[in-house]
Design a protein around this motif. Structure first.
Motif, PDB file in Angstrom:
ATOM      1  N   ASP A 255       0.822  -1.211   0.000  1.00  0.00           N
ATOM      2  CA  ASP A 255       0.000   0.000   0.000  1.00  0.00           C
ATOM      3  C   ASP A 255       0.857   1.262   0.000  1.00  0.00           C
ATOM      4  O   ASP A 255       2.049   1.228   0.297  1.00  0.00           O
ATOM      5  CB  ASP A 255      -1.015   0.006   1.148  1.00  0.00           C
ATOM      6  N   GLN A 256       0.200   2.350  -0.378  1.00  0.00           N
ATOM      7  CA  GLN A 256       0.844   3.653  -0.502  1.00  0.00           C
ATOM      8  C   GLN A 256       1.663   4.033   0.736  1.00  0.00           C
ATOM      9  O   GLN A 256       2.792   4.489   0.629  1.00  0.00           O
ATOM     10  CB  GLN A 256      -0.246   4.712  -0.727  1.00  0.00           C
ATOM     11  N   GLN A 257       1.062   3.816   1.914  1.00  0.00           N
ATOM     12  CA  GLN A 257       1.720   4.199   3.160  1.00  0.00           C
ATOM     13  C   GLN A 257       3.032   3.457   3.364  1.00  0.00           C
ATOM     14  O   GLN A 257       4.047   4.062   3.685  1.00  0.00           O
ATOM     15  CB  GLN A 257       0.774   3.948   4.329  1.00  0.00           C
ATOM     16  N   LYS A 258       3.012   2.144   3.140  1.00  0.00           N
ATOM     17  CA  LYS A 258       4.233   1.356   3.313  1.00  0.00           C
ATOM     18  C   LYS A 258       5.298   1.798   2.314  1.00  0.00           C
ATOM     19  O   LYS A 258       6.491   1.811   2.627  1.00  0.00           O
ATOM     20  CB  LYS A 258       3.937  -0.126   3.132  1.00  0.00           C
ATOM     21  N   GLN A 259       4.865   2.142   1.108  1.00  0.00           N
ATOM     22  CA  GLN A 259       5.806   2.552   0.065  1.00  0.00           C
ATOM     23  C   GLN A 259       6.577   3.806   0.449  1.00  0.00           C
ATOM     24  O   GLN A 259       7.796   3.817   0.402  1.00  0.00           O
ATOM     25  CB  GLN A 259       5.079   2.780  -1.260  1.00  0.00           C
ATOM     26  N   TRP A 260       5.851   4.852   0.839  1.00  0.00           N
ATOM     27  CA  TRP A 260       6.565   6.089   1.174  1.00  0.00           C
ATOM     28  C   TRP A 260       7.384   5.925   2.448  1.00  0.00           C
ATOM     29  O   TRP A 260       8.453   6.506   2.577  1.00  0.00           O
ATOM     30  CB  TRP A 260       5.650   7.312   1.207  1.00  0.00           C
TER      31      TRP A 260
ATOM     32  N   LYS B 234      10.457  11.903  -5.503  1.00  0.00           N
ATOM     33  CA  LYS B 234       9.741  10.630  -5.456  1.00  0.00           C
ATOM     34  C   LYS B 234       8.732  10.618  -4.301  1.00  0.00           C
ATOM     35  O   LYS B 234       7.584  10.215  -4.475  1.00  0.00           O
ATOM     36  CB  LYS B 234      10.755   9.480  -5.317  1.00  0.00           C
TER      37      LYS B 234
ATOM     38  N   THR C 228       5.640  12.755  -5.061  1.00  0.00           N
ATOM     39  CA  THR C 228       4.648  12.120  -5.937  1.00  0.00           C
ATOM     40  C   THR C 228       3.861  11.053  -5.192  1.00  0.00           C
ATOM     41  O   THR C 228       2.669  10.885  -5.417  1.00  0.00           O
ATOM     42  CB  THR C 228       5.293  11.494  -7.203  1.00  0.00           C
ATOM     43  N   MET C 229       4.506  10.346  -4.264  1.00  0.00           N
ATOM     44  CA  MET C 229       3.820   9.293  -3.501  1.00  0.00           C
ATOM     45  C   MET C 229       2.834   9.888  -2.494  1.00  0.00           C
ATOM     46  O   MET C 229       1.800   9.281  -2.210  1.00  0.00           O
ATOM     47  CB  MET C 229       4.834   8.464  -2.722  1.00  0.00           C
ATOM     48  N   LEU C 230       3.144  11.049  -1.937  1.00  0.00           N
ATOM     49  CA  LEU C 230       2.325  11.616  -0.875  1.00  0.00           C
ATOM     50  C   LEU C 230       1.274  12.618  -1.360  1.00  0.00           C
ATOM     51  O   LEU C 230       0.415  13.004  -0.591  1.00  0.00           O
ATOM     52  CB  LEU C 230       3.225  12.279   0.187  1.00  0.00           C
ATOM     53  N   ASP C 231       1.364  13.031  -2.596  1.00  0.00           N
ATOM     54  CA  ASP C 231       0.377  14.010  -3.099  1.00  0.00           C
ATOM     55  C   ASP C 231      -0.948  13.342  -3.414  1.00  0.00           C
ATOM     56  O   ASP C 231      -1.001  12.209  -3.816  1.00  0.00           O
ATOM     57  CB  ASP C 231       0.908  14.720  -4.350  1.00  0.00           C
TER      58      ASP C 231
END
Length: 101
Positions: free
Chosen positions: A2-7, A95, A98-101
């Motif tokens: 998921d997005q959270q784990k990625q950032w 990077k 882009t992940m957090l926007d």
């Protein structure tokens, strides 16, 4: 993943690469010296800290992204709760933005 784990894992990577600074005073210093490329601010930061960091970043044109909470931010860099973190590397900053926007 998921997005959270990625950032969070990217932030951890930036931390291991020594491309981040955490803590209000140090972050403000990096912003002033135009070394901070992106600032991550936790939603649960005090009103005073939030204002100080946002004003400083606005003055020096450093983007600020708000993240969920201080424990998430601290956990991502393997430390206790962190309210504010600055990324000093433009690659990581771009990077993460882009992940957090």
């Amino acid at each position: 993943m998921d997005q959270q784990k990625q950032w969070m894992s990217l932030l951890g990577l930036a931390n291991r690469a020594r491309k981040i600074v955490s803590g209000e005073e140090l972050v403000i210093k990096e912003v002033r010296q135009v070394r901070a490329k992106l600032v991550l601010l936790s939603q649960d930061a005090s009103a005073n800290t939030t204002k100080k960091v946002q004003d400083k970043c606005r003055t020096y044109k450093v983007p600020v992204v708000t993240v969920q909470d201080r424990f998430l931010l601290g956990h991502a860099i393997g430390k206790d709760a962190r309210v504010v973190v600055a990324i000093t590397d433009s690659g990581f900053a771009a990077k993460l933005k882009t992940m957090l926007d």
